[in-house]
Design a protein around this motif. Structure first.
Motif, PDB file in Angstrom:
ATOM      1  N   VAL A  63       0.847  -1.192   0.000  1.00  0.00           N
ATOM      2  CA  VAL A  63       0.000   0.000   0.000  1.00  0.00           C
ATOM      3  C   VAL A  63       0.882   1.241   0.000  1.00  0.00           C
ATOM      4  CG1 VAL A  63      -1.781   1.268   1.261  1.00  0.00           C
ATOM      5  CG2 VAL A  63      -1.817  -1.233   1.239  1.00  0.00           C
ATOM      6  N   ILE A  64       0.524   2.194  -0.858  1.00  0.00           N
ATOM      7  CA  ILE A  64       1.236   3.474  -0.903  1.00  0.00           C
ATOM      8  C   ILE A  64       0.246   4.593  -0.591  1.00  0.00           C
ATOM      9  CG2 ILE A  64       2.580   5.085  -2.309  1.00  0.00           C
ATOM     10  CD1 ILE A  64       3.377   2.691  -4.092  1.00  0.00           C
TER      11      ILE A  64
ATOM     12  N   VAL B  28      10.029   3.770  -3.492  1.00  0.00           N
ATOM     13  CA  VAL B  28       9.641   2.589  -2.706  1.00  0.00           C
ATOM     14  C   VAL B  28       9.214   1.382  -3.541  1.00  0.00           C
ATOM     15  CG1 VAL B  28       9.040   3.929  -0.651  1.00  0.00           C
ATOM     16  CG2 VAL B  28       7.270   3.460  -2.361  1.00  0.00           C
ATOM     17  N   VAL B  29       8.834   1.609  -4.808  1.00  0.00           N
ATOM     18  CA  VAL B  29       8.524   0.480  -5.700  1.00  0.00           C
ATOM     19  C   VAL B  29       9.168   0.725  -7.061  1.00  0.00           C
ATOM     20  CG1 VAL B  29       6.333  -0.180  -4.600  1.00  0.00           C
ATOM     21  CG2 VAL B  29       6.321   1.483  -6.478  1.00  0.00           C
ATOM     22  N   ASP B  30       9.270  -0.331  -7.851  1.00  0.00           N
ATOM     23  CA  ASP B  30       9.859  -0.249  -9.182  1.00  0.00           C
ATOM     24  C   ASP B  30       9.107   0.773 -10.039  1.00  0.00           C
ATOM     25  OD1 ASP B  30      10.719  -0.748 -11.820  1.00  0.00           O
ATOM     26  OD2 ASP B  30      11.106  -2.860 -11.359  1.00  0.00           O
ATOM     27  N   LYS B  31       9.841   1.659 -10.667  1.00  0.00           N
ATOM     28  CA  LYS B  31       9.227   2.725 -11.470  1.00  0.00           C
ATOM     29  C   LYS B  31       8.367   2.171 -12.607  1.00  0.00           C
ATOM     30  CE  LYS B  31      11.573   6.617 -12.200  1.00  0.00           C
ATOM     31  NZ  LYS B  31      12.492   7.629 -12.815  1.00  0.00           N
ATOM     32  N   ASP B  32       8.695   0.973 -13.091  1.00  0.00           N
ATOM     33  CA  ASP B  32       7.914   0.365 -14.175  1.00  0.00           C
ATOM     34  C   ASP B  32       6.466   0.084 -13.776  1.00  0.00           C
ATOM     35  OD1 ASP B  32      10.069   0.447 -15.832  1.00  0.00           O
ATOM     36  OD2 ASP B  32      10.599  -1.673 -15.618  1.00  0.00           O
ATOM     37  N   LEU B  33       6.198   0.021 -12.466  1.00  0.00           N
ATOM     38  CA  LEU B  33       4.844  -0.252 -11.980  1.00  0.00           C
ATOM     39  C   LEU B  33       3.991   1.016 -11.917  1.00  0.00           C
ATOM     40  CD1 LEU B  33       5.765  -2.546  -8.925  1.00  0.00           C
ATOM     41  CD2 LEU B  33       4.814  -3.301 -11.120  1.00  0.00           C
TER      42      LEU B  33
END
Length: 298
Positions: A151-152, A227-232
């Protein structure tokens, strides 16, 4: 109570079931028969609860008890679930609630929440919690048995004014629900674009948080790409996906058109305290309501 058209949390059902858990399903089914205050639910629903608790029967019983009791005792948050009601539409107008289209390499689903309108006077906190829970119920249905969720929360635009809109009863019930009754596996909660008054926020929330949830929290002054892969990520955050607003509008339309009847129907998912056999005992629900000081789980 007879099974209704929507006696499960999956609009299109849950098939196939994970194999090897017939005994656990039967144990929960037999236990629920001895708990007349609990509603009838399908095996699909029992499987969701088991899955969220890594198929541990005792923990599953506790989650089921919390889930239905909180929903019965906080009607402000768990009734009026029509997404087309003006007060629910108002929340969907000032927020973006989106499930990002792709999972992480580990198979985790990523959910992103943020304000789209920064005027704090438009925020009704209890309404926001209701719509948040509606959105999450839709996601549980769409995702079936998710490996886990990341969760962001993007705090950009949050002000001290928003903090003044928080009502403690709704916050307390929400924290109880998310930690004890929400049938999903939480992997991480990232709070990004952290605000300067985050300490005041944590002073409000920390007394309500279990240590295991506290361990999932991560704060970053940067954006989601930290915090998460930029591709997402959507293009607003430097990723390749459509903008957050577009994803929000698509998912809002899905809620309003495909899930409206189901969301209204899910108001029946609550305990009937008049039928409860065991008297409350101190402990479990002490902080939730003065009426319910606790419940025993066999």
């Amino acid at each position: 109570m007879a099974a209704t058209k929507y006696s499960h949390p999956f609009l299109r059902g849950l098939k196939p079931f994970p194999e090897g858990y017939d005994d656990e399903i039967q144990q929960i089914r037999e236990w629920m028969k001895s708990q007349p205050h609990l509603p009838y639910i399908s095996d699909d629903f029992i499987m969701l609860f088991l899955h969220s608790n890594m198929y541990k029967v005792k923990e599953t019983k506790e989650t089921i008890e919390w889930y239905f009791t909180i929903r019965a005792n906080t009607p402000d948050l768990f009734t009026n679930r029509d997404p087309l009601l003006p007060k629910n539409k108002a929340i969907l107008d000032i927020t973006n609630m989106v499930a990002l289209p792709n999972t992480t390499a580990e198979g985790y689903h990523v959910l992103l929440y943020r304000l789209s309108d920064f005027d704090y006077s438009k925020l009704n906190f209890a309404d926001a919690v209701r719509v948040f829970c509606m959105f999450n119920d839709v996601k549980l249905s769409e995702d079936r048995l998710s490996e886990a969720y990341i969760v962001i929360f993007d705090m950009k635009g949050c002000s001290l004014g928003h903090l003044t809109r928080v009502t403690l009863p709704a916050l307390r019930a929400f924290m109880q629900y998310i930690q004890n009754g929400h049938p999903c596996r939480l992997k991480k909660i990232h709070v990004v674009h952290t605000v300067s008054f985050i300490n005041q926020v944590m002073c409000l929330v920390k007394p309500l948080i279990h240590s295991n949830l506290l361990n999932l929290l991560n704060f970053s002054s940067d954006g989601p790409a930290s915090v998460v892969d930029k591709d997402l990520l959507p293009e607003d955050y430097g990723g390749p996906l459509p903008p957050v607003k577009q994803l929000h509008e698509e998912q809002r339309r899905n809620m309003e058109e495909n899930y409206r009847e189901w969301l209204i129907e899910t108001e029946i998912f609550k305990a009937d305290d008049k039928k409860r056999i065991k008297k409350p005992s101190k402990g479990m629900f002490a902080t939730l309501t003065s009426t319910f000081k606790g419940l025993d789980i066999d």
